[in-house]
Design a protein around this motif. Structure first.
Motif, PDB file in Angstrom:
ATOM      1  N   THR A 139       0.830  -1.206   0.000  1.00 39.89           N
ATOM      2  CA  THR A 139       0.000   0.000   0.000  1.00 39.89           C
ATOM      3  C   THR A 139       0.864   1.256   0.000  1.00 39.89           C
ATOM      4  O   THR A 139       0.672   2.159  -0.820  1.00 39.89           O
ATOM      5  N   THR A 140       1.823   1.317   0.904  1.00 38.68           N
ATOM      6  CA  THR A 140       2.662   2.512   1.017  1.00 38.68           C
ATOM      7  C   THR A 140       3.526   2.693  -0.226  1.00 38.68           C
ATOM      8  O   THR A 140       3.630   3.807  -0.762  1.00 38.68           O
ATOM      9  N   SER A 141       4.120   1.623  -0.713  1.00 38.08           N
ATOM     10  CA  SER A 141       4.995   1.720  -1.886  1.00 38.08           C
ATOM     11  C   SER A 141       4.227   2.152  -3.128  1.00 38.08           C
ATOM     12  O   SER A 141       4.702   2.993  -3.900  1.00 38.08           O
ATOM     13  N   THR A 142       3.033   1.608  -3.324  1.00 38.60           N
ATOM     14  CA  THR A 142       2.263   2.000  -4.505  1.00 38.60           C
ATOM     15  C   THR A 142       1.705   3.410  -4.366  1.00 38.60           C
ATOM     16  O   THR A 142       1.597   4.133  -5.361  1.00 38.60           O
ATOM     17  N   LEU A 143       1.383   3.822  -3.142  1.00 37.24           N
ATOM     18  CA  LEU A 143       0.959   5.212  -2.931  1.00 37.24           C
ATOM     19  C   LEU A 143       2.103   6.182  -3.235  1.00 37.24           C
ATOM     20  O   LEU A 143       1.886   7.242  -3.835  1.00 37.24           O
ATOM     21  N   ILE A 144       3.310   5.822  -2.832  1.00 28.91           N
ATOM     22  CA  ILE A 144       4.475   6.659  -3.133  1.00 28.91           C
ATOM     23  C   ILE A 144       4.614   6.829  -4.638  1.00 28.91           C
ATOM     24  O   ILE A 144       4.777   7.946  -5.147  1.00 28.91           O
ATOM     25  N   TRP A 145       4.525   5.721  -5.372  1.00 24.86           N
ATOM     26  CA  TRP A 145       4.673   5.808  -6.833  1.00 24.86           C
ATOM     27  C   TRP A 145       3.515   6.547  -7.490  1.00 24.86           C
ATOM     28  O   TRP A 145       3.704   7.245  -8.488  1.00 24.86           O
ATOM     29  N   SER A 146       2.327   6.432  -6.923  1.00 24.22           N
ATOM     30  CA  SER A 146       1.205   7.178  -7.508  1.00 24.22           C
ATOM     31  C   SER A 146       1.381   8.671  -7.278  1.00 24.22           C
ATOM     32  O   SER A 146       1.052   9.481  -8.155  1.00 24.22           O
ATOM     33  N   VAL A 147       1.913   9.061  -6.127  1.00 23.73           N
ATOM     34  CA  VAL A 147       2.184  10.480  -5.888  1.00 23.73           C
ATOM     35  C   VAL A 147       3.256  10.975  -6.862  1.00 23.73           C
ATOM     36  O   VAL A 147       3.138  12.060  -7.438  1.00 23.73           O
ATOM     37  N   ILE A 148       4.285  10.161  -7.066  1.00 23.12           N
ATOM     38  CA  ILE A 148       5.358  10.539  -7.989  1.00 23.12           C
ATOM     39  C   ILE A 148       4.807  10.758  -9.400  1.00 23.12           C
ATOM     40  O   ILE A 148       5.261  11.660 -10.114  1.00 23.12           O
ATOM     41  N   THR A 149       3.831   9.977  -9.807  1.00 23.49           N
ATOM     42  CA  THR A 149       3.276  10.133 -11.160  1.00 23.49           C
ATOM     43  C   THR A 149       2.150  11.156 -11.233  1.00 23.49           C
ATOM     44  O   THR A 149       2.003  11.837 -12.248  1.00 23.49           O
ATOM     45  N   LEU A 150       1.357  11.277 -10.167  1.00 24.73           N
ATOM     46  CA  LEU A 150       0.235  12.222 -10.199  1.00 24.73           C
ATOM     47  C   LEU A 150       0.651  13.671  -9.951  1.00 24.73           C
ATOM     48  O   LEU A 150       0.023  14.592 -10.480  1.00 24.73           O
ATOM     49  N   LEU A 151       1.679  13.870  -9.160  1.00 23.65           N
ATOM     50  CA  LEU A 151       2.087  15.238  -8.838  1.00 23.65           C
ATOM     51  C   LEU A 151       2.458  16.048 -10.082  1.00 23.65           C
ATOM     52  O   LEU A 151       1.931  17.156 -10.263  1.00 23.65           O
ATOM     53  N   PRO A 152       3.298  15.531 -10.958  1.00 27.33           N
ATOM     54  CA  PRO A 152       3.581  16.308 -12.176  1.00 27.33           C
ATOM     55  C   PRO A 152       2.338  16.532 -13.040  1.00 27.33           C
ATOM     56  O   PRO A 152       2.172  17.603 -13.624  1.00 27.33           O
ATOM     57  N   LEU A 153       1.470  15.530 -13.108  1.00 24.90           N
ATOM     58  CA  LEU A 153       0.238  15.689 -13.889  1.00 24.90           C
ATOM     59  C   LEU A 153      -0.642  16.800 -13.323  1.00 24.90           C
ATOM     60  O   LEU A 153      -1.277  17.535 -14.074  1.00 24.90           O
ATOM     61  N   SER A 154      -0.675  16.899 -12.000  1.00 21.74           N
ATOM     62  CA  SER A 154      -1.502  17.954 -11.398  1.00 21.74           C
ATOM     63  C   SER A 154      -0.968  19.336 -11.765  1.00 21.74           C
ATOM     64  O   SER A 154      -1.742  20.271 -11.965  1.00 21.74           O
TER      65      SER A 154
END
Length: 183
Positions: A136-151
C-alpha cells in the motif's frame, strides 16, 4: 501510510531493486483509474459512474480466470457477481442513460475500473508475500510521484485557494477514508 509503516517498523520497498512492479501497480491502482474516472465523471452523472464502477468484480473475475492459477470462474462466483451487479442495476435502472453524447466517457470509466482489476491481479501474482502495508505505502508513493507532475500540468494548483473546509475534507478523505481502507 509512511507514518503507520514507520510506527510498525515495516520496511518499504518502493525504491528497492523491484521498484518497477510497485510503480506499475501504483499506476494501475491509483494514477490511471483516478485520472480516467475524473475525466469520465466530468461528462456523466455520478449514479451512472457508480454503476459503471460496479463492473470491477466482473472484469476482475474474467481477467483473474485467465491470468491466475487459483482464481477460476465458478458457478457460485459468477452467480454472486451477477446478483450483485443486478442489484446495482435495479437501484439505478430508471436513470440508466447511455447515448451518443456520453458513451465515450462511459468507456473511459469502464477502462478506469478495469485498471483496478489489473492491479489486483498484479498484486496477487507479484506482490502477494510483500506485506499489505508495504504494498500500500509503496504503490501510494509511486502514484504520488506520477500524479504530482500531472496535477501541475493539467490543474494549475497554485492558482486555487482552497477553503479550510475543503482542506479538512481532503485530509479526511485521504487519511481516514482512503488510508484506513487500504491499511
Amino acid at each position: 501510510m509512511l507514518i503507520v509503516s514507520s510506527f510498525y517498523k515495516i520496511k518499504i520497498y518502493a525504491f528497492s531493486k523491484n521498484w518497477k512492479i510497485y510503480a506499475i501497480v501504483g499506476l494501475c491502482n491509483i494514477t490511471i483509474p483516478f485520472s480516467l474516472i475524473a475525466i469520465g465523471t466530468n461528462k456523466i452523472d455520478s449514479y451512472l459512474a457508480a454503476m459503471l464502477m460496479s463492473t470491477t468484480p466482473i472484469t476482475g473475475s474474467i481477467l483473474a480466470h485467465f491470468f491466475t492459477r487459483n482464481e477460476k470462474i465458478t458457478f457460485l462466483k459468477s452467480f454472486g457477481i451477477i446478483l450483485g451487479f443486478a442489484g446495482i442495476l435495479l437501484l439505478f435502472f430508471d436513470k440508466l442513460i447511455i447515448n451518443d453524447s456520453n458513451y465515450l466517457f462511459v468507456l473511459i470509466i469502464l477502462l478506469g475500473s478495469t485498471f483496478y482489476s489489473i492491479s489486483g491481479i498484479l498484486i496477487l501474482k507479484k506482490l502477494k508475500k510483500s506485506g499489505n502495508l508495504n504494498v500500500t505505502t509503496s504503490t501510494l508513493i509511486w502514484s504520488v510521484i506520477t500524479l504530482l507532475p500531472l496535477s501541475f500540468i493539467f490543474e494549475s494548483p497554485f492558482k486555487s485557494i482552497p477553503t479550510l473546509e475543503y482542506t479538512l475534507s481532503l485530509i479526511y478523505l485521504g487519511v481516514v477514508a482512503t488510508g484506513f481502507a487500504w491499511w
